[in-house]
Design a protein around this motif. Structure first.
Motif, PDB file in Angstrom:
ATOM      1  N   PRO A 103      66.498 -57.361 -15.276  1.00 34.90           N
ATOM      2  CA  PRO A 103      66.702 -56.130 -14.494  1.00 34.90           C
ATOM      3  C   PRO A 103      67.303 -55.027 -15.358  1.00 34.90           C
ATOM      4  N   GLY A 104      66.762 -53.842 -15.216  1.00 36.19           N
ATOM      5  CA  GLY A 104      67.285 -52.697 -15.945  1.00 36.19           C
ATOM      6  C   GLY A 104      66.744 -52.525 -17.344  1.00 36.19           C
ATOM      7  N   ASP A 105      65.929 -53.482 -17.841  1.00 35.31           N
ATOM      8  CA  ASP A 105      65.378 -53.334 -19.197  1.00 35.31           C
ATOM      9  C   ASP A 105      64.336 -52.219 -19.218  1.00 35.31           C
ATOM     10  N   SER A 106      64.411 -51.362 -20.225  1.00 36.26           N
ATOM     11  CA  SER A 106      63.504 -50.205 -20.303  1.00 36.26           C
ATOM     12  C   SER A 106      62.588 -50.268 -21.522  1.00 36.26           C
ATOM     13  N   SER A 107      62.406 -51.469 -22.076  1.00 38.32           N
ATOM     14  CA  SER A 107      61.606 -51.597 -23.305  1.00 38.32           C
ATOM     15  C   SER A 107      60.193 -51.081 -23.125  1.00 38.32           C
ATOM     16  N   LEU A 108      59.546 -51.453 -22.012  1.00 35.85           N
ATOM     17  CA  LEU A 108      58.158 -51.048 -21.798  1.00 35.85           C
ATOM     18  C   LEU A 108      58.053 -49.541 -21.559  1.00 35.85           C
ATOM     19  N   GLU A 146      59.357 -46.600 -35.161  1.00 43.99           N
ATOM     20  CA  GLU A 146      60.008 -46.993 -33.912  1.00 43.99           C
ATOM     21  C   GLU A 146      59.106 -47.907 -33.074  1.00 43.99           C
ATOM     22  N   ILE A 147      57.795 -47.592 -33.041  1.00 41.00           N
ATOM     23  CA  ILE A 147      56.845 -48.428 -32.305  1.00 41.00           C
ATOM     24  C   ILE A 147      56.800 -49.827 -32.892  1.00 41.00           C
ATOM     25  N   ASN A 148      56.747 -49.931 -34.223  1.00 45.63           N
ATOM     26  CA  ASN A 148      56.696 -51.243 -34.874  1.00 45.63           C
ATOM     27  C   ASN A 148      57.969 -52.039 -34.625  1.00 45.63           C
ATOM     28  N   LYS A 149      59.125 -51.356 -34.609  1.00 45.28           N
ATOM     29  CA  LYS A 149      60.387 -52.048 -34.320  1.00 45.28           C
ATOM     30  C   LYS A 149      60.367 -52.641 -32.913  1.00 45.28           C
ATOM     31  N   LEU A 150      59.854 -51.845 -31.955  1.00 45.83           N
ATOM     32  CA  LEU A 150      59.818 -52.305 -30.573  1.00 45.83           C
ATOM     33  C   LEU A 150      58.817 -53.433 -30.401  1.00 45.83           C
ATOM     34  N   HIS A 151      57.680 -53.360 -31.123  1.00 44.76           N
ATOM     35  CA  HIS A 151      56.701 -54.455 -31.084  1.00 44.76           C
ATOM     36  C   HIS A 151      57.338 -55.762 -31.550  1.00 44.76           C
ATOM     37  N   LYS A 152      58.079 -55.695 -32.666  1.00 38.44           N
ATOM     38  CA  LYS A 152      58.717 -56.909 -33.205  1.00 38.44           C
ATOM     39  C   LYS A 152      59.745 -57.461 -32.218  1.00 38.44           C
ATOM     40  N   LYS A 153      60.479 -56.567 -31.558  1.00 41.96           N
ATOM     41  CA  LYS A 153      61.483 -57.006 -30.584  1.00 41.96           C
ATOM     42  C   LYS A 153      60.817 -57.732 -29.418  1.00 41.96           C
ATOM     43  N   LEU A 154      59.710 -57.176 -28.919  1.00 45.36           N
ATOM     44  CA  LEU A 154      59.026 -57.781 -27.778  1.00 45.36           C
ATOM     45  C   LEU A 154      58.343 -59.084 -28.159  1.00 45.36           C
ATOM     46  N   GLN A 155      57.866 -59.177 -29.408  1.00 43.49           N
ATOM     47  CA  GLN A 155      57.252 -60.417 -29.867  1.00 43.49           C
ATOM     48  C   GLN A 155      58.289 -61.522 -30.016  1.00 43.49           C
ATOM     49  N   ALA A 156      59.468 -61.142 -30.490  1.00 39.57           N
ATOM     50  CA  ALA A 156      60.528 -62.139 -30.711  1.00 39.57           C
ATOM     51  C   ALA A 156      61.177 -62.581 -29.407  1.00 39.57           C
ATOM     52  N   THR A 157      61.364 -61.630 -28.468  1.00 43.66           N
ATOM     53  CA  THR A 157      62.030 -61.959 -27.193  1.00 43.66           C
ATOM     54  C   THR A 157      61.249 -61.335 -26.034  1.00 43.66           C
ATOM     55  N   PRO A 158      60.042 -61.851 -25.739  1.00 43.12           N
ATOM     56  CA  PRO A 158      59.231 -61.257 -24.669  1.00 43.12           C
ATOM     57  C   PRO A 158      59.889 -61.336 -23.302  1.00 43.12           C
ATOM     58  N   GLU A 159      60.811 -62.288 -23.137  1.00 42.45           N
ATOM     59  CA  GLU A 159      61.433 -62.459 -21.826  1.00 42.45           C
ATOM     60  C   GLU A 159      62.371 -61.298 -21.473  1.00 42.45           C
ATOM     61  N   VAL A 160      62.682 -60.449 -22.458  1.00 40.73           N
ATOM     62  CA  VAL A 160      63.618 -59.349 -22.203  1.00 40.73           C
ATOM     63  C   VAL A 160      63.081 -58.386 -21.151  1.00 40.73           C
ATOM     64  N   VAL A 161      61.746 -58.257 -21.058  1.00 44.31           N
ATOM     65  CA  VAL A 161      61.173 -57.310 -20.093  1.00 44.31           C
ATOM     66  C   VAL A 161      61.360 -57.786 -18.655  1.00 44.31           C
ATOM     67  N   GLU A 162      61.681 -59.070 -18.490  1.00 46.55           N
ATOM     68  CA  GLU A 162      61.894 -59.612 -17.151  1.00 46.55           C
ATOM     69  C   GLU A 162      63.302 -59.321 -16.640  1.00 46.55           C
ATOM     70  N   GLU A 176      54.801 -64.382 -26.468  1.00 53.89           N
ATOM     71  CA  GLU A 176      54.683 -65.512 -25.551  1.00 53.89           C
ATOM     72  C   GLU A 176      54.613 -64.974 -24.124  1.00 53.89           C
ATOM     73  N   PHE A 177      53.578 -65.396 -23.392  1.00 55.53           N
ATOM     74  CA  PHE A 177      53.389 -64.936 -22.022  1.00 55.53           C
ATOM     75  C   PHE A 177      54.242 -65.789 -21.080  1.00 55.53           C
ATOM     76  N   PRO A 178      55.015 -65.167 -20.215  1.00 57.87           N
ATOM     77  CA  PRO A 178      55.906 -65.930 -19.325  1.00 57.87           C
ATOM     78  C   PRO A 178      55.135 -66.645 -18.229  1.00 57.87           C
ATOM     79  N   ALA A 179      55.784 -67.615 -17.615  1.00 59.77           N
ATOM     80  CA  ALA A 179      55.180 -68.341 -16.499  1.00 59.77           C
ATOM     81  C   ALA A 179      54.824 -67.367 -15.384  1.00 59.77           C
ATOM     82  N   GLY A 180      53.658 -67.571 -14.789  1.00 54.68           N
ATOM     83  CA  GLY A 180      53.191 -66.687 -13.731  1.00 54.68           C
ATOM     84  C   GLY A 180      52.299 -65.553 -14.205  1.00 54.68           C
ATOM     85  N   ARG A 181      52.264 -65.315 -15.521  1.00 58.13           N
ATOM     86  CA  ARG A 181      51.456 -64.218 -16.070  1.00 58.13           C
ATOM     87  C   ARG A 181      49.971 -64.620 -16.094  1.00 58.13           C
ATOM     88  N   HIS A 182      49.108 -63.669 -15.751  1.00 52.46           N
ATOM     89  CA  HIS A 182      47.662 -63.886 -15.861  1.00 52.46           C
ATOM     90  C   HIS A 182      47.230 -63.602 -17.296  1.00 52.46           C
TER      91      HIS A 182
END
Length: 267
Positions: free
Chosen positions: A47-52, A29-45, A201-207
């Motif tokens: 509203p209401g996303d609970s991936s993290l 499950e962890i590896n699946k979530l890692h792949k999802k976040l790598q493919a679409t990192p913008e999803v965490v931005e 991919e790190f979104p704009a504004g990220r340190h």
């Protein structure tokens, strides 16, 4: 009917097997979530996303399972030791066989105490041999200095990296390349330059922490534009303390020279 002691050993063995299977499921499950976040990192931005939150929950679960595995393995080791006779005096062969059994069982127990997530971590560290990585090589309490180094070896026993700073030292240091032994907490792997699609991919504004152009040193920077938006393999960044004529210039840095900013970074 097995004796109470044997029955307890068998019960612990079954529980250990159950824990390992559960750990494998959590790791999947962890590896699946890692792949999802790598493919679409913008999803965490969104509203209401609970991936993290989901990822954090899975890591807490994996840690709990690992600790329970260690506890049961230690209990099994103690139980098994009570069944290993040392042998009466004079029967050296029997005593030697008993010692060998104890050593083997201790070795098997040591292996069993390595959880799937820990095995995966160790394999990842070993695979970094001959690769360039970001490394914090200073122990200065005031600032963190990160440089590009080459991994020479990873010691699985001490969990330490041996790395080489390929840049020659100062004249007062004899101009020689320096070697360091560092814990894994001082190492950050770079993204694979030949596989940008699998890279976070790190979104704009990220340190972030990035290699300053023309050097082998990494500094804190802010993402201005991403490779995807620029349709290239480079980020557009603004480095802290890089002021020119009262403004921060924007500099391009290849995606494979940009890594997450470590928590508590001091510069």
């Amino acid at each position: 009917m097995p004796s109470p002691d044997i029955a307890s050993i068998l019960e612990n063995s079954r529980e250990l097997d159950r824990l390992r299977k559960e750990q494998e499921e959590v790791l999947v499950e962890i590896n699946k979530l890692h792949k999802k976040l790598q493919a679409t990192p913008e999803v965490v931005e969104k509203p209401g996303d609970s991936s993290l939150w989901r990822l954090k929950s899975l890591y807490i679960q994996a840690k709990d399972l690992s600790e329970r595995e260690v506890a049961i393995s230690s209990s099994l080791l103690g139980q098994l030791d009570t069944f290993l006779p040392s042998g009466p005096p004079g029967q050296q062969r029997r005593k030697m066989d008993g010692d060998q059994r104890r050593k083997k069982m201790k070795s098997d127990s040591d292996i069993s105490r390595i959880s799937p997530s820990m095995r995966s971590h160790i394999e990842a560290c070993v695979s970094l041999k001959d690769e360039q990585v970001a490394a914090r090589v200073t122990s200065d309490a005031e600032i963190d200095e990160w440089f590009v180094v080459k991994v020479i070896n990873f010691d699985e026993k001490t969990k330490e990296f041996e790395v080489l700073d390929e840049e020659p030292g100062d004249d007062e240091e004899g101009g020689v390349q320096r070697k360091y032994k560092l814990p894994a907490s001082c190492i950050i792997p770079f993204p694979k330059r030949n596989d940008p699609s699998s890279t976070q991919e790190f979104p704009a504004g990220r340190h972030v922490l990035a290699v300053y152009p023309g050097t082998t040193a990494l500094y804190k920077a802010t993402v201005i534009s991403t490779p995807r938006k620029r349709k290239s393999d480079e980020y557009l960044l603004e480095f802290d303390d890089d002021e020119e004529d009262g403004a921060l210039p924007q500099r391009t840095v290849p995606f494979h020279k940009v890594v997450p900013l470590p928590e508590g970074h001091r510069q």
